[in-house]
Design a protein around this motif. Structure first.
Motif, PDB file in Angstrom:
ATOM      1  N   THR A   1       0.818  -1.208   0.000  1.00  0.00           N
ATOM      2  CA  THR A   1       0.000   0.000   0.000  1.00  0.00           C
ATOM      3  C   THR A   1       0.856   1.264   0.000  1.00  0.00           C
ATOM      4  O   THR A   1       0.322   2.364  -0.082  1.00  0.00           O
ATOM      5  N   ARG A   2       2.146   1.094   0.087  1.00  0.00           N
ATOM      6  CA  ARG A   2       3.054   2.246   0.085  1.00  0.00           C
ATOM      7  C   ARG A   2       3.034   2.899  -1.296  1.00  0.00           C
ATOM      8  O   ARG A   2       3.061   2.206  -2.316  1.00  0.00           O
ATOM      9  N   PRO A   3       2.991   4.236  -1.379  1.00  0.00           N
ATOM     10  CA  PRO A   3       2.945   4.900  -2.692  1.00  0.00           C
ATOM     11  C   PRO A   3       4.167   4.558  -3.539  1.00  0.00           C
ATOM     12  O   PRO A   3       5.296   4.557  -3.048  1.00  0.00           O
ATOM     13  N   ALA A   4       3.930   4.284  -4.807  1.00  0.00           N
ATOM     14  CA  ALA A   4       5.023   3.977  -5.722  1.00  0.00           C
ATOM     15  C   ALA A   4       5.742   5.261  -6.121  1.00  0.00           C
ATOM     16  O   ALA A   4       5.120   6.327  -6.219  1.00  0.00           O
ATOM     17  N   PRO A   5       7.045   5.203  -6.349  1.00  0.00           N
ATOM     18  CA  PRO A   5       7.772   6.398  -6.799  1.00  0.00           C
ATOM     19  C   PRO A   5       7.229   6.883  -8.134  1.00  0.00           C
ATOM     20  O   PRO A   5       6.806   6.087  -8.968  1.00  0.00           O
TER      21      PRO A   5
END
Length: 257
Positions: free
Chosen positions: A46-50
């Motif tokens: 769920t971490r935002p992608a670069p």
């Protein structure tokens, strides 16, 4: 021979157990530990992608760069001393001696900066009198520009030195007149009121060679004096120095970090 069937059974028994039952349970994101000081778990999906950045081809800047000079216009610059604008010739900006230094209209803090420069092809001096200029981060912290090809001077004043503080790790200078590149990765100083929390630091590549790695500035650059820190704003201009020599510049771009 009566022990052979038992030995054979011991060898074959694991293959009779279902594969899923033999696999060790692996932790998923919901079971993984949190990274220290972070809201994210290890391997958290769920971490935002670069964001996607398209790299430049050849000398072209990456897609998220702020282009400061592309060979035709000085609109991103102003004269820092109130003098005349520099000249443009053959796709390069050229220091106009005694016209004054120029600085970017935009201000930057932490930044990746790329620029290319060339000292005059005709050698007419020595030491600090050959192709002298400089690039100042935040208008204060100088990476020296000088024709240091077979040209002796004080080490903390040669090409790519953090002027008056740290000589470069190596001399990577090309001959006079040839284009050279600086790739500068700058971390701005942090102040808390009048207190210096962390100093300015920089990694510099000169013609692709690392000449500073996380080197710290001892203060604002100066000549013949000890550098000191005076609290200032978190961003400032990129300044190119008029040091009386017609140094050329091209392909200048920056990325905020």
């Amino acid at each position: 021979m009566k022990h052979v069937p038992l030995l054979l059974a011991a060898v074959l028994l694991p293959s009779l157990v279902p594969l899923a039952a033999r696999q060790e349970k692996r932790a998923g994101p919901e079971d993984a530990p949190f990274l220290p000081g972070s809201q994210w778990r290890v391997h958290d999906r769920t971490r935002p992608a670069p964001p996607v950045v398209v790299p430049g081809v050849g000398a072209a800047p990456p897609s998220d760069a702020i282009v400061l000079f592309a060979g035709t216009s000085l609109e991103a610059w102003r004269n820092a001393d109130g003098g005349e604008p520099w000249d443009i010739a053959d796709g390069a900006m050229v220091v106009k001696p005694n016209a004054g230094s120029i600085e970017t209209v935009e201000h930057f803090g932490d930044v990746q900066l790329h620029l290319e420069w060339a000292a005059p092809a005709e050698v007419a001096g020595d030491g600090q009198g050959r192709g002298n200029s400089g690039v100042f981060l935040m208008g204060l912290y100088e990476v020296q520009i000088l024709d240091s090809y077979e040209n002796a001077t004080y080490p903390d004043g040669q090409a790519a030195a953090l002027y008056g503080m740290h000589p470069p790790l190596v001399n990577a200078c090309r001959p006079p007149g040839e284009w050279q590149s600086y790739d500068i990765f700058f971390r701005a100083p942090v102040f808390r009121g009048t207190e210096l929390v962390s100093p300015a630091a920089v990694t510099v590549l000169h013609n692709g060679v690392v000449v500073h790695h996380a080197a710290e500035f001892l203060g604002a650059s100066t000549h013949g004096k000890l550098p000191v820190y005076v609290p200032h704003a978190p961003a400032g201009p990129i300044l190119l120095q008029d040091h009386w020599y017609p140094v050329r510049f091209r392909n200048i771009w920056a990325r905020r970090l």
